[in-house]
Design a protein around this motif. Structure first.
Motif, PDB file in Angstrom:
ATOM      1  N   PRO A 221      71.241  34.456  73.210  1.00 37.75           N
ATOM      2  CA  PRO A 221      71.432  35.276  74.068  1.00 37.75           C
ATOM      3  C   PRO A 221      71.483  35.807  75.163  1.00 37.75           C
ATOM      4  O   PRO A 221      73.104  36.208  74.807  1.00 37.75           O
ATOM      5  CB  PRO A 221      71.152  33.280  74.584  1.00 37.75           C
ATOM      6  CG  PRO A 221      71.902  32.829  73.833  1.00 37.75           C
ATOM      7  CD  PRO A 221      72.240  33.161  72.849  1.00 37.75           C
ATOM      8  N   ALA A 222      71.415  36.356  76.128  1.00 39.42           N
ATOM      9  CA  ALA A 222      71.781  37.367  76.815  1.00 39.42           C
ATOM     10  C   ALA A 222      73.365  36.408  77.500  1.00 39.42           C
ATOM     11  O   ALA A 222      74.373  37.778  77.990  1.00 39.42           O
ATOM     12  CB  ALA A 222      71.584  37.875  77.976  1.00 39.42           C
ATOM     13  N   ASP A 223      72.785  35.378  78.109  1.00 41.03           N
ATOM     14  CA  ASP A 223      75.130  34.388  78.782  1.00 41.03           C
ATOM     15  C   ASP A 223      76.052  34.547  77.694  1.00 41.03           C
ATOM     16  O   ASP A 223      76.496  33.357  78.220  1.00 41.03           O
ATOM     17  CB  ASP A 223      73.384  33.699  79.642  1.00 41.03           C
ATOM     18  CG  ASP A 223      72.789  32.452  78.951  1.00 41.03           C
ATOM     19  OD1 ASP A 223      72.696  32.412  77.844  1.00 41.03           O
ATOM     20  OD2 ASP A 223      72.254  31.535  79.721  1.00 41.03           O
ATOM     21  N   ASP A 224      75.294  34.704  76.190  1.00 47.94           N
ATOM     22  CA  ASP A 224      76.545  33.656  75.271  1.00 47.94           C
ATOM     23  C   ASP A 224      77.985  34.007  75.725  1.00 47.94           C
ATOM     24  O   ASP A 224      78.147  35.308  75.682  1.00 47.94           O
ATOM     25  CB  ASP A 224      75.798  34.597  73.793  1.00 47.94           C
ATOM     26  CG  ASP A 224      76.568  33.562  73.036  1.00 47.94           C
ATOM     27  OD1 ASP A 224      77.309  33.540  73.029  1.00 47.94           O
ATOM     28  OD2 ASP A 224      75.544  33.167  71.631  1.00 47.94           O
ATOM     29  N   PRO A 225      79.186  33.303  75.873  1.00 50.73           N
ATOM     30  CA  PRO A 225      79.959  33.809  75.851  1.00 50.73           C
ATOM     31  C   PRO A 225      81.195  34.327  75.197  1.00 50.73           C
ATOM     32  O   PRO A 225      81.585  35.369  74.576  1.00 50.73           O
ATOM     33  CB  PRO A 225      80.810  32.576  76.061  1.00 50.73           C
ATOM     34  CG  PRO A 225      79.255  30.701  75.654  1.00 50.73           C
ATOM     35  CD  PRO A 225      78.139  31.846  75.619  1.00 50.73           C
ATOM     36  N   TRP A 226      79.894  35.052  73.882  1.00 53.59           N
ATOM     37  CA  TRP A 226      80.686  35.992  72.971  1.00 53.59           C
ATOM     38  C   TRP A 226      79.731  37.107  73.247  1.00 53.59           C
ATOM     39  O   TRP A 226      81.203  37.693  72.587  1.00 53.59           O
ATOM     40  CB  TRP A 226      79.480  35.115  71.119  1.00 53.59           C
ATOM     41  CG  TRP A 226      79.549  36.442  70.442  1.00 53.59           C
ATOM     42  CD1 TRP A 226      81.292  35.574  68.677  1.00 53.59           C
ATOM     43  CD2 TRP A 226      80.016  36.993  70.040  1.00 53.59           C
ATOM     44  NE1 TRP A 226      81.218  37.193  68.132  1.00 53.59           N
ATOM     45  CE2 TRP A 226      80.526  38.329  68.637  1.00 53.59           C
ATOM     46  CE3 TRP A 226      78.701  39.101  70.405  1.00 53.59           C
ATOM     47  CZ2 TRP A 226      80.300  38.974  68.297  1.00 53.59           C
ATOM     48  CZ3 TRP A 226      77.746  39.347  69.376  1.00 53.59           C
ATOM     49  CH2 TRP A 226      78.841  40.080  68.636  1.00 53.59           C
ATOM     50  N   LEU A 227      79.335  37.857  73.769  1.00 52.86           N
ATOM     51  CA  LEU A 227      79.138  38.529  74.481  1.00 52.86           C
ATOM     52  C   LEU A 227      80.599  38.436  75.522  1.00 52.86           C
ATOM     53  O   LEU A 227      81.138  40.084  74.995  1.00 52.86           O
ATOM     54  CB  LEU A 227      77.692  38.878  75.279  1.00 52.86           C
ATOM     55  CG  LEU A 227      76.729  38.545  74.768  1.00 52.86           C
ATOM     56  CD1 LEU A 227      75.467  39.184  75.481  1.00 52.86           C
ATOM     57  CD2 LEU A 227      76.830  40.519  73.209  1.00 52.86           C
ATOM     58  N   ARG A 228      80.991  38.169  76.013  1.00 56.49           N
ATOM     59  CA  ARG A 228      81.774  38.223  77.027  1.00 56.49           C
ATOM     60  C   ARG A 228      83.192  38.782  76.170  1.00 56.49           C
ATOM     61  O   ARG A 228      84.403  39.104  76.556  1.00 56.49           O
ATOM     62  CB  ARG A 228      82.301  37.179  78.661  1.00 56.49           C
ATOM     63  CG  ARG A 228      81.497  37.477  79.172  1.00 56.49           C
ATOM     64  CD  ARG A 228      81.988  36.214  80.372  1.00 56.49           C
ATOM     65  NE  ARG A 228      82.310  35.056  80.164  1.00 56.49           N
ATOM     66  CZ  ARG A 228      80.839  34.296  79.840  1.00 56.49           C
ATOM     67  NH1 ARG A 228      79.739  34.790  80.846  1.00 56.49           N
ATOM     68  NH2 ARG A 228      80.950  33.198  79.696  1.00 56.49           N
ATOM     69  N   ALA A 229      83.535  37.505  75.072  1.00 60.96           N
ATOM     70  CA  ALA A 229      85.059  38.210  74.417  1.00 60.96           C
ATOM     71  C   ALA A 229      84.616  39.305  73.557  1.00 60.96           C
ATOM     72  O   ALA A 229      85.022  40.114  73.394  1.00 60.96           O
ATOM     73  CB  ALA A 229      84.403  36.779  72.918  1.00 60.96           C
ATOM     74  N   MET A 230      84.010  39.698  73.009  1.00 63.01           N
ATOM     75  CA  MET A 230      83.278  41.369  72.765  1.00 63.01           C
ATOM     76  C   MET A 230      83.919  42.238  73.964  1.00 63.01           C
ATOM     77  O   MET A 230      84.273  42.809  73.376  1.00 63.01           O
ATOM     78  CB  MET A 230      82.222  41.151  72.228  1.00 63.01           C
ATOM     79  CG  MET A 230      81.466  42.630  71.578  1.00 63.01           C
ATOM     80  SD  MET A 230      82.314  42.896  69.525  1.00 63.01           S
ATOM     81  CE  MET A 230      82.197  44.278  69.652  1.00 63.01           C
ATOM     82  N   VAL A 235      88.075  43.983  68.901  1.00 64.73           N
ATOM     83  CA  VAL A 235      88.380  43.949  67.663  1.00 64.73           C
ATOM     84  C   VAL A 235      88.862  42.712  67.011  1.00 64.73           C
ATOM     85  O   VAL A 235      88.010  41.989  65.909  1.00 64.73           O
ATOM     86  CB  VAL A 235      90.000  43.899  67.267  1.00 64.73           C
ATOM     87  CG1 VAL A 235      90.585  45.052  66.087  1.00 64.73           C
ATOM     88  CG2 VAL A 235      89.659  46.438  68.066  1.00 64.73           C
ATOM     89  N   GLU A 236      89.471  41.995  67.451  1.00 60.55           N
ATOM     90  CA  GLU A 236      89.392  40.459  67.202  1.00 60.55           C
ATOM     91  C   GLU A 236      88.136  39.965  67.097  1.00 60.55           C
ATOM     92  O   GLU A 236      87.755  38.867  66.433  1.00 60.55           O
ATOM     93  CB  GLU A 236      90.248  39.069  68.483  1.00 60.55           C
ATOM     94  CG  GLU A 236      91.916  39.987  68.980  1.00 60.55           C
ATOM     95  CD  GLU A 236      92.030  41.123  69.968  1.00 60.55           C
ATOM     96  OE1 GLU A 236      90.826  41.819  69.912  1.00 60.55           O
ATOM     97  OE2 GLU A 236      93.252  41.625  69.268  1.00 60.55           O
ATOM     98  N   THR A 237      86.696  39.770  67.908  1.00 58.03           N
ATOM     99  CA  THR A 237      86.076  39.023  68.362  1.00 58.03           C
ATOM    100  C   THR A 237      85.124  39.506  66.806  1.00 58.03           C
ATOM    101  O   THR A 237      84.450  38.957  66.201  1.00 58.03           O
ATOM    102  CB  THR A 237      84.864  39.769  69.744  1.00 58.03           C
ATOM    103  OG1 THR A 237      85.875  39.197  70.599  1.00 58.03           O
ATOM    104  CG2 THR A 237      83.543  38.762  69.436  1.00 58.03           C
TER     105      THR A 237
END
Ligand SMILES: Cc1cc2nc3c(=O)[nH]c(=O)nc-3n(C[C@H](O)[C@H](O)[C@H](O)COP(=O)(O)OP(=O)(O)OC[C@H]3O[C@@H](n4cnc5c(N)ncnc54)[C@H](O)[C@@H]3O)c2cc1C
Length: 403
Positions: A221-230, A235-237
């Protein structure tokens, strides 16, 4: 009032290609776009595979435009940290603004570029009328609506957008740089997801000039926190999501801006109208993961400009029955259906958890592995080693298609 045969709204990939083709065919055309120079935009960054290149060739522009692009020559296919195959490849890397600039350079009289924005459009079965933001008016026999994702003008004509999949996928683009050595050991690489739970179908690494560009895709989803981490710790993500990627790339870094762009899949409705034909993203979008958006653009524009427009202009009027022939064109409908089916199938084969999709995933893995074995078996070692990064500017006759 300026008079022309064809008035194209939008000078992106579809509109600029159509203008260049119609100019070459000697058909009076204007293409209107608010940007004299197309600005940076995260869209398609490579054109490749035999089918897509053949579609581009059908516009008559591929040869000259692809001179501005970077050919990879070989693409590594990998998963689980293992190299499965080293495919001969014809992927041409080019940033979208450079692609549009190269296509616009092919627009010649009697086609003409007008730098302005269309603010009003009125259509009929005879002549069409456009109003530009500067107040100029244009009268044309046909309007080609190539204004991409912009919905304003379509609404003016009663054309709506039916979204069939909201945030179907998210595309992430960035520069991928080697750490501790001058270059990566491959010209290009497609690395498939290690676990469906990561919701990453694949990352593709390919050369654009001297840069290694990365397009990473995810079904989140567009609000997935994974995108913020990316965005914050790319590199870590990335290493957490694809832990064995480094076995093939070595240590890497991410340079420059990270572009993150969600994409809906939609189709227009109510478009069968006199005087106007919709092409490219203005007609329907597809999922960037499968890389078929430009197939649709080239197919729409080639069929419209090579087949339908010359026939339509040979008789009076621009009634709905003429326009309908374009939307029912079997080459177009087949390409649209193929692209749409691929968007949904590829999502399932990447993240589906039923036994059917798991089996499909393994079948694809074994297919790549088998092809890689056969290629190694039948290629003399000298030929295999010659296909290292230095070969990226050579052309192979049997280049592989996309995912
Ligand atoms: C992130 C991302 C990655 C992608 N990756 C791939 C890929 O790998 N492979 C692939 O095949 N496809 C890919 N695609 C799809 C592909 O980029 C698009 O299908 C293609 O660029 C659509 O071109 P277009 O000309 O229809 O639209 P656009 O290029 O958007 O052009 C629309 C034009 O209309 C102009 N315009 C808008 N309103 C007006 C107005 N009122 N008056 C005048 N002009 C106007 C705009 O300025 C613009 O120039 C990707 C898309 C995205 C978003």
């Amino acid at each position: 009032m300026r008079y022309t045969d064809i008035a194209i709204i939008g000078g992106g990939l579809a509109g600029s290609t159509a203008a260049a083709m119609l100019g070459r065919a000697g058909i009076p055309t204007v293409v209107i776009d608010p940007h004299q120079v197309y600005p940076f935009d995260f869209r398609v960054e490579k054109i490749g595979g035999d089918l897509q290149l053949a579609r581009f060739a059908s516009t008559g522009l591929a040869e000259s435009v692809l001179r501005s692009a970077t050919l990879d020559g070989e693409n590594w296919i990998a998963r689980f940290g293992h190299l499965l195959d080293r495919q001969p490849s014809r992927q041409y890397g080019i940033m979208y603004d450079a692609l549009i600039a190269a296509i616009r350079a092919e627009i010649a009289a009697p086609a003409e570029f007008i730098c302005d924005k269309v603010v009003n459009v009125a259509t009929s079965s005879e002549r069409q009328r456009l109003v530009l933001s500067g107040g100029e008016e244009i009268s044309g026999r046909l309007v080609v609506l190539a204004n991409g994702l912009n919905v304003g003008l379509r609404r003016m004509l009663g054309i709506e957008r039916l979204v069939t999949s909201v945030c179907h996928s998210i595309s992430i683009g960035f520069d991928f740089v080697p750490v501790g050595r001058p270059a990566f050991p491959f010209a290009a690489m497609t690395y498939f997801s290690e676990r469906p739970s990561d919701r990453i179908p694949y990352i593709t690494l390919f050369p654009v000039g001297n840069r290694m560009r990365a397009n990473l895709f995810t079904y989140r989803p567009a609000d997935d926190p994974w995108l913020r981490a990316m965005r914050r710790n790319p590199v870590e993500t990335l290493n957490a999501a694809l832990p064995r990627l480094r076995r093939l790339t070595g240590e890497f870094d991410v340079a420059g801006d990270i572009k993150i762009r969600p994409a809906d899949v939609y189709v227009s409705t109510g478009y069968r109208q006199a005087g106007v034909a919709l092409v490219g993203d203005a007609f329907a979008s597809t999922c960037p993961v499968t890389g078929t958006g430009t197939d649709k653009v080239f197919t729409d524009v080639a069929q419209l400009c090579n087949v339908h427009i010359p026939a339509w202009l040979s008789t009076d009027g621009m009634g709905e029955e003429k326009i309908t022939a374009f939307y029912d064109d079997p080459v177009k409908t087949e390409c649209d259906a193929w692209s749409n089916a691929k968007a949904f199938d590829f999502r399932q084969v990447s993240i589906g958890t039923t036994p059917y999709w798991q089996a499909q995933r393994w079948a694809r893995f074994l297919g790549y592995l088998g092809r890689g074995w056969l290629r190694r078996l039948y290629s003399p070692p000298a030929a295999a080693s010659a296909a290292r990064p230095a070969s990226r500017f050579r052309q192979h006759p049997h280049a592989a298609d996309r995912v």
